[in-house]
Write an enzyme that holds these catalytic residues in place. Structure first.
Site, short mmCIF file in Angstrom:
data_model
loop_
_atom_site.label_atom_id
_atom_site.label_comp_id
_atom_site.label_asym_id
_atom_site.label_seq_id
_atom_site.Cartn_x
_atom_site.Cartn_y
_atom_site.Cartn_z
N LYS A 57 30.11 4.88 12.91
CA LYS A 57 30.53 5.51 14.16
C LYS A 57 29.36 6.37 14.65
CE LYS A 57 32.75 7.90 17.36
NZ LYS A 57 31.67 8.85 17.72
N GLY A 111 35.97 9.47 14.98
CA GLY A 111 35.28 9.87 13.75
C GLY A 111 36.24 10.54 12.78
N GLU A 163 25.05 15.87 5.38
CA GLU A 163 23.71 16.37 5.69
C GLU A 163 23.86 17.17 6.97
OE1 GLU A 163 20.62 17.27 7.40
OE2 GLU A 163 20.44 15.16 7.96
N CYS A 181 17.13 18.71 12.42
CA CYS A 181 17.74 19.69 11.52
C CYS A 181 16.73 20.27 10.54
CB CYS A 181 18.92 19.06 10.77
SG CYS A 181 18.49 17.54 9.92
N GLU A 217 21.26 28.04 13.86
CA GLU A 217 20.55 26.85 14.30
C GLU A 217 20.67 26.71 15.81
OE1 GLU A 217 20.01 22.42 12.54
OE2 GLU A 217 22.07 22.97 13.02
#
Length: 489
Positions: free
Chosen positions: A183, A221, A259, A293, A392
């Protein structure tokens, strides 16, 4: 001329290219904001069919046991994709906004070629390990271990490096003998859809072994994560979404690989080449507009040379203006969407509110009337506790922080909920070794060393994830271990 790869706008379910039950959804070019075309929009029913196909292919065929056949199929897929590499390149630049120069490396060609490494591993891996004889409870017994595929893998991937992340899941999962339902992110469906078309038409991958389901519905998802027919979820994305995936997967206690995010530190020791190190840090954060990332977004420099480091870094970042990703000279392309641009701009405003100085950038480039561009931005004057130094941002934004020696640099690097990547620059081997041992992160580059490769495991500590991707360690994430014991002769 707008790309309209209509043949790439289909779902791959049970070996067939089929339309989405939900019709189609629009795809936009982030560098121009223009409509590129349409992608197949899957519904819950389509996802259900894909999971069912993957389940049957795993349970009812010999795919998981025929290592040589799997290797051959992966090599076919790599070779077939190579035959479409220019079409894939143009799609990647158009829908991802990926700078052209990166498509010769981690944005396309590298990941495609990495399929060969996993094909070779499928043939060379030690699927059986003899543990020899022993006498547990006084009973002479011979034991051995078997490594077996986990089953149906649900792979959920983001938009920032779609080929790298898609193939980092598809490659080892298939090589290990699993079947896969992929997906991809709704921002970049064509990158995955063309792979599905090539797999269906130009390889011997059996029906149901690889299924690719594009959709505008994020709930698809979640359905994949919740379904008890799925044995393992491999997810790459934000830490917040990773938590949701883990909760959904917990109902059926399936294996989970995550991850997630990062706020990686670039440490410059006081014996380093300051100009070389700071220039590299400024360049790295601008690459693909900082949408990675593992990109280092905190530059930590000696306090005594802080002002000098700020100027060197600013000089580099001023020279990296955002540009058309189709131009071979572009390093900093657009952000993926208006929403992501608003997020990045919000953090830049927050930095000023927290008392920081916007040394370079901070706005939208005047030379671009359209496209989701943000200027490379350098922020100084904030403590390492500031939100812009902790959270982030996922844009071309670098925060520069002072340190008071090697141990303080290590402290600052570790003062984060993340632990994905990092870098250290210096000349004394003993001091470098001390920093490497002290920083809690999954990958660490020393003086420009490159950690990304098919044979090198990638992943993070703390809230940067669970498990490893790539390398033998990443391959083994997709395996189960079976102990067999029989009477010793």
């Amino acid at each position: 001329m707008p790309l309209r790869p209509t043949d790439s706008s289909a779902l791959l379910i049970d070996g067939k290219l089929v339309p989405g039950s939900g019709g189609t959804f629009e795809i936009f070019d982030p560098s121009t904001e223009e409509l590129l075309g349409y992608a197949a929009d899957a519904t819950s029913a389509d996802m259900d069919a894909a999971i069912d196909a993957a389940r049957r292919a795993f349970d009812e065929t010999g795919w998981s046991r025929d290592h040589a056949f799997r290797a051959r199929c992966l090599r076919q897929l790599r070779d077939a994709l190579r035959g479409h590499i220019e079409e894939l390149r143009e799609i990647t630049i158009a829908e991802v906004g990926a700078p052209r120069f990166l498509t010769s490396a981690a944005h396309l060609e590298g990941p495609v070629d990495d399929l060969l490494w996993f094909a070779d591993l499928a043939e060379s891996y030690a699927w059986k390990e003899d543990l020899g004889n022993a006498s547990p409870m006084g009973i002479p017994t011979h034991r051995y271990l078997l490594k077996e595929a986990t089953g149906v893998v649900g792979a959920i991937t983001p938009w920032n490096f779609p080929h790298q992340i898609n193939f980092a899941k598809i490659g080892p999962a298939l090589a290990a003998g699993n079947t896969v339902v992929l997906k991809p992110a709704p921002d970049t469906p064509w990158c995955a859809a063309l792979v599905g078309k090539v797999a269906a038409e130009e390889t011997d991958i059996p029906p149901g072994v690889l299924n690719i389901v594009t959709s505008s519905d994020h709930g698809i998802g979640a359905q994949l994560a919740e379904d008890p027919r799925v044995d393992l979820i491999s997810f790459t994305g934000s830490t917040a979404t990773g938590r949701s995936v883990m909760r959904a997967a917990s109902e059926s206690l399936k294996k989970v690989f995550l991850e997630l995010g990062g706020k990686s530190a670039f440490l410059v020791l006081d014996d380093a080449d300051l100009r070389g190190a700071c220039s590299m840090a400024g360049f790295m954060v601008c690459t693909h507009a900082g949408q990675g990332c593992a990109i280092t977004t905190r530059l930590v420099v000696p306090r005594a040379r802080y002002d000098e480091a700020v100027e060197i870094t600013a000089e580099t970042m001023r020279g990296l203006r955002p540009g058309d990703p189709r131009d071979p000279g572009t390093v900093c392309g657009p952000l993926i969407s208006a929403r992501q641009r608003e997020r990045v701009e919000g953090y830049i405003r927050l930095a000023a509110e927290e008392g920081g100085t916007i040394v370079v950038g901070g706005g939208r480039p005047a030379e671009h009337d359209h496209g989701f561009f943000v200027e490379p931005t350098l922020i100084s004057g904030v403590p390492d506790s500031a939100r812009v130094a902790q959270e982030e941002i996922f844009g071309p934004v670098l925060v520069i922080l002072p340190h008071d020696g090697d141990d303080d640099a290590i402290r600052i690097a570790n003062d984060s909920p993340y632990g994905l990547s990092g870098a250290v620059y210096g000349t004394d081997p003993d001091r470098i070794a001390h920093v490497v041992a002290g920083v809690r992160t999954g990958t660490l580059g020393v003086n420009g060393g490159i950690w990304y490769a098919a044979d090198a495991p990638f992943g993070g500590y703390k809230q940067s994830g669970i498990g490893r991707e790539m390398g033998v360690a990443g391959f083994e994430e997709y395996l189960e271990t079976k102990l067999v014991a029989e009477p010793a002769h």
